[in-house]
Design a protein around this motif. Structure first.
Motif, PDB file in Angstrom:
ATOM      1  N   GLN A 119      22.797  45.895  -6.758  1.00 40.54           N
ATOM      2  CA  GLN A 119      23.856  46.298  -6.340  1.00 40.54           C
ATOM      3  C   GLN A 119      24.370  45.112  -5.461  1.00 40.54           C
ATOM      4  N   ALA A 120      25.870  45.024  -5.565  1.00 37.22           N
ATOM      5  CA  ALA A 120      26.483  43.833  -4.957  1.00 37.22           C
ATOM      6  C   ALA A 120      26.467  43.927  -3.374  1.00 37.22           C
ATOM      7  N   GLU A 121      26.672  45.042  -2.827  1.00 38.15           N
ATOM      8  CA  GLU A 121      26.759  45.252  -1.314  1.00 38.15           C
ATOM      9  C   GLU A 121      25.608  44.705  -0.673  1.00 38.15           C
ATOM     10  N   THR A 122      24.260  45.426  -1.141  1.00 38.90           N
ATOM     11  CA  THR A 122      23.038  44.884  -0.532  1.00 38.90           C
ATOM     12  C   THR A 122      22.389  43.480  -1.083  1.00 38.90           C
ATOM     13  N   ALA A 123      23.085  43.077  -2.166  1.00 36.52           N
ATOM     14  CA  ALA A 123      22.389  41.891  -2.562  1.00 36.52           C
ATOM     15  C   ALA A 123      22.953  40.932  -1.739  1.00 36.52           C
ATOM     16  N   HIS A 128      23.050  36.867   2.501  1.00 32.43           N
ATOM     17  CA  HIS A 128      23.984  36.500   3.476  1.00 32.43           C
ATOM     18  C   HIS A 128      24.917  35.713   2.884  1.00 32.43           C
ATOM     19  N   MET A 129      25.606  36.072   1.739  1.00 27.05           N
ATOM     20  CA  MET A 129      26.711  35.244   1.117  1.00 27.05           C
ATOM     21  C   MET A 129      27.539  36.192   0.380  1.00 27.05           C
ATOM     22  N   ALA A 130      28.738  36.422   0.868  1.00 29.70           N
ATOM     23  CA  ALA A 130      29.807  37.202   0.219  1.00 29.70           C
ATOM     24  C   ALA A 130      30.015  36.811  -1.336  1.00 29.70           C
ATOM     25  N   ALA A 145      25.315  32.936 -23.169  1.00 32.36           N
ATOM     26  CA  ALA A 145      26.198  32.373 -24.216  1.00 32.36           C
ATOM     27  C   ALA A 145      25.739  31.053 -24.478  1.00 32.36           C
ATOM     28  N   GLU A 146      25.122  30.318 -23.510  1.00 30.28           N
ATOM     29  CA  GLU A 146      24.452  28.952 -23.852  1.00 30.28           C
ATOM     30  C   GLU A 146      23.254  28.918 -24.641  1.00 30.28           C
ATOM     31  N   GLY A 147      22.611  30.107 -24.855  1.00 27.25           N
ATOM     32  CA  GLY A 147      21.272  30.424 -25.701  1.00 27.25           C
ATOM     33  C   GLY A 147      20.214  29.866 -25.020  1.00 27.25           C
ATOM     34  N   LEU A 148      20.182  29.708 -23.851  1.00 22.83           N
ATOM     35  CA  LEU A 148      18.908  29.363 -22.902  1.00 22.83           C
ATOM     36  C   LEU A 148      18.139  30.460 -22.616  1.00 22.83           C
ATOM     37  N   PRO A 149      16.781  30.487 -22.807  1.00 27.17           N
ATOM     38  CA  PRO A 149      15.873  31.612 -22.350  1.00 27.17           C
ATOM     39  C   PRO A 149      16.043  31.628 -21.065  1.00 27.17           C
ATOM     40  N   LEU A 150      15.931  33.261 -20.727  1.00 27.46           N
ATOM     41  CA  LEU A 150      16.282  33.380 -19.139  1.00 27.46           C
ATOM     42  C   LEU A 150      15.277  34.352 -18.713  1.00 27.46           C
ATOM     43  N   THR A 151      14.749  34.244 -17.547  1.00 25.44           N
ATOM     44  CA  THR A 151      13.866  35.024 -16.785  1.00 25.44           C
ATOM     45  C   THR A 151      14.547  35.619 -15.686  1.00 25.44           C
ATOM     46  N   LEU A 152      14.743  36.654 -15.053  1.00 26.89           N
ATOM     47  CA  LEU A 152      15.191  37.174 -14.126  1.00 26.89           C
ATOM     48  C   LEU A 152      14.213  37.499 -13.001  1.00 26.89           C
ATOM     49  N   ASN A 153      14.399  37.018 -11.587  1.00 33.09           N
ATOM     50  CA  ASN A 153      13.388  37.374 -10.813  1.00 33.09           C
ATOM     51  C   ASN A 153      13.939  38.003  -9.528  1.00 33.09           C
ATOM     52  N   PHE A 154      13.321  39.237  -9.387  1.00 36.76           N
ATOM     53  CA  PHE A 154      13.726  40.019  -8.025  1.00 36.76           C
ATOM     54  C   PHE A 154      12.656  40.050  -7.087  1.00 36.76           C
ATOM     55  N   VAL A 155      13.167  39.897  -5.637  1.00 36.20           N
ATOM     56  CA  VAL A 155      12.081  39.867  -4.615  1.00 36.20           C
ATOM     57  C   VAL A 155      12.296  40.990  -4.113  1.00 36.20           C
ATOM     58  N   ILE A 156      11.100  41.924  -3.966  1.00 34.65           N
ATOM     59  CA  ILE A 156      11.153  43.341  -3.540  1.00 34.65           C
ATOM     60  C   ILE A 156      10.779  43.534  -2.086  1.00 34.65           C
ATOM     61  N   HIS A 157      11.455  44.312  -1.394  1.00 35.17           N
ATOM     62  CA  HIS A 157      10.854  44.433   0.164  1.00 35.17           C
ATOM     63  C   HIS A 157      11.394  46.080   0.269  1.00 35.17           C
ATOM     64  N   ARG A 158      10.986  46.493   1.800  1.00 33.09           N
ATOM     65  CA  ARG A 158      11.317  47.749   1.957  1.00 33.09           C
ATOM     66  C   ARG A 158      12.815  48.060   1.792  1.00 33.09           C
ATOM     67  N   ASN A 160      15.204  47.153  -0.433  1.00 39.37           N
ATOM     68  CA  ASN A 160      15.543  47.144  -1.946  1.00 39.37           C
ATOM     69  C   ASN A 160      14.663  47.992  -2.940  1.00 39.37           C
ATOM     70  N   ALA A 161      13.449  48.337  -2.465  1.00 42.81           N
ATOM     71  CA  ALA A 161      12.323  48.803  -3.323  1.00 42.81           C
ATOM     72  C   ALA A 161      12.901  50.118  -4.131  1.00 42.81           C
ATOM     73  N   GLU A 162      13.612  50.800  -3.667  1.00 45.25           N
ATOM     74  CA  GLU A 162      14.147  52.219  -4.531  1.00 45.25           C
ATOM     75  C   GLU A 162      14.945  51.806  -5.608  1.00 45.25           C
ATOM     76  N   ARG A 163      15.454  50.611  -5.893  1.00 44.45           N
ATOM     77  CA  ARG A 163      16.399  50.321  -6.660  1.00 44.45           C
ATOM     78  C   ARG A 163      15.724  49.436  -7.890  1.00 44.45           C
ATOM     79  N   VAL A 164      14.372  49.397  -7.980  1.00 48.25           N
ATOM     80  CA  VAL A 164      13.650  48.590  -9.127  1.00 48.25           C
ATOM     81  C   VAL A 164      14.184  49.237 -10.298  1.00 48.25           C
ATOM     82  N   PRO A 165      14.273  50.420 -10.632  1.00 41.74           N
ATOM     83  CA  PRO A 165      14.556  51.101 -12.008  1.00 41.74           C
ATOM     84  C   PRO A 165      15.886  50.391 -12.392  1.00 41.74           C
ATOM     85  N   ALA A 166      16.727  50.274 -11.317  1.00 42.99           N
ATOM     86  CA  ALA A 166      18.170  49.664 -11.479  1.00 42.99           C
ATOM     87  C   ALA A 166      18.096  48.325 -11.833  1.00 42.99           C
TER      88      ALA A 166
END
Ligand code: FES
Length: 363
Positions: A119-123, A128-130, A145-158, A160-166
């Motif tokens: 979610q935008a607000e906590t992210a 620290h960048m609006a 759209a460019e067709g490049l293979p994509l991996t997303l990386n989320f760093v988890i901590h106390r 944001n941990a509750e939003r892992v399903p999201a």
């Protein structure tokens, strides 16, 4: 004559420490390399030549934010010419349709895009960048759209941990083939912010459950890597696949390192690509030979059945927590210093303190 070690599989090219984000768990060292010390284009091209000659297979262009380097397409093109698989590790906030297209044309093979939250607000607060989250969503759309293979990386901590399903839902919506749900590691900036980041056991277990459920639901469509926080593990992780065995890192100023945190080790000479070849450094520099293999190990590592699985854990964590880089990683439940981990978990404050954001001169 001593046999030479096998070459590294991957090169992590940290092109710059400059970055528009200020994440409190950044894996860069506390002392950041200023722009004036960065390797120039010709030096990086030579590094790529030497890496390919050694037998390196993959190059990960990283930072800081590697998109801050205008010569990135030239480096990607050169890597492709040399037969190196190229991966861009980026925050995505500097990606434009034009810059992305140039990278695709240069032969970029893969992009790993980091997100701070679902979610935008906590992210935006964590980075620290609006507006950073909105830019990342747009970057993901452009990459698809460019067709490049994509991996997303989320760093988890106390925080944001509750939003892992999201986060997993978001990765699916953005068309990622792979997602990393990686709990924070505690060295460098992560150690500085440990009380603000360390989850409790219930949070860890909830994230494990969310990942298991998503793996079942998304089987065959999206693969999910899960990295647990060391502090709740029974055994240490095989950090970097073993010291000086699979990875070679190069800092923006050209220091050649076995891992991103090695510069914290005192009393060691850090060789640079400006003085010696990559192969000479990998094969013979004391920094690389000092913890390679198992000869250096103290007890209980030396007689442990898992010593060639975990390679003694993380040297930088041993230094940070036990005060010596050649100590058994305190994460191991058999380590003489394991109580330091238990004490840290017990002393974790109920309310997280404010983040100390990563930026030049802030450490
Ligand atoms: Fe240096 Fe683990 S980060 S060995």
């Amino acid at each position: 004559m001593t046999a030479l070690p096998p070459p590294p599989m991957s090169l992590l090219a940290e092109l710059t420490h400059r970055c528009p984000l200020q994440c409190p768990y950044c894996s860069n060292p506390l002392k950041l390399d200023p722009r004036g010390q960065e390797l120039d284009t010709q030096e990086w091209l030579r590094v790529l030549d030497e890496a390919a000659e050694m037998g390196v297979l993959q190059v990960h262009f990283s930072g800081g934010e590697p998109m801050a380097r205008p010569d990135l397409p030239d480096l990607v093109r050169h890597a492709a010419k040399k037969g190196l698989y190229s991966n861009l590790i980026t925050s995505g906030v500097l990606i434009t349709p034009e810059s992305l297209h140039k990278l695709a044309e240069a032969g970029l093979d893969h992009i790993q895009l980091s997100f701070q939250d679902a979610q935008a607000e906590t992210a935006d607060r964590i980075a620290h960048m609006a507006g950073s989250h909105a830019k990342k969503l747009e970057a993901a759309r452009l990459i698809a759209a460019e067709g490049l293979p994509l991996t997303l990386n989320f760093v988890i901590h106390r925080q944001n941990a509750e939003r892992v399903p999201a986060m997993l839902d978001l990765a699916e919506r953005l068309g990622a083939r792979r997602v990393e749900i990686a709990h924070t590691q505690y060295y460098g900036w992560g150690l500085l912010n440990r009380d603000a980041l360390l989850p409790d056991r219930a949070q860890l277990e909830a994230t494990e459950k969310a990942v298991e459920q998503a793996r079942t639901r998304l089987a065959g469509r999206m693969s999910i890597d899960f990295v647990t926080p060391d502090y709740y593990a029974e055994q240490p992780k095989p950090c970097m696949g073993g010291w000086g065995q699979r990875f070679i890192n190069i800092s923006p100023a050209g220091r050649v390192l076995p891992c991103h945190a090695a510069e914290s080790i005192p009393g060691v000479v850090f060789p640079t690509v400006r003085e010696a070849s990559l192969a000479d450094i990998w094969n013979t520099a004391p920094l690389f030979t000092m913890f390679r293999g198992t000869d250096w190990m103290p007890e209980p590592c030396k007689s442990c059945a898992f010593k060639e699985d975990d390679w003694g854990g993380c040297r930088c964590q041993a230094l940070a927590l036990a005060g010596r880089a050649d100590a058994t990683d305190p994460v191991c439940h058999r380590a003489p210093d394991h109580t330091v981990i238990e004490r840290t978990i017990t002393a974790r404050p109920q309310t997280p303190p404010p983040f100390q954001y990563r930026r030049f001169g802030n450490a």
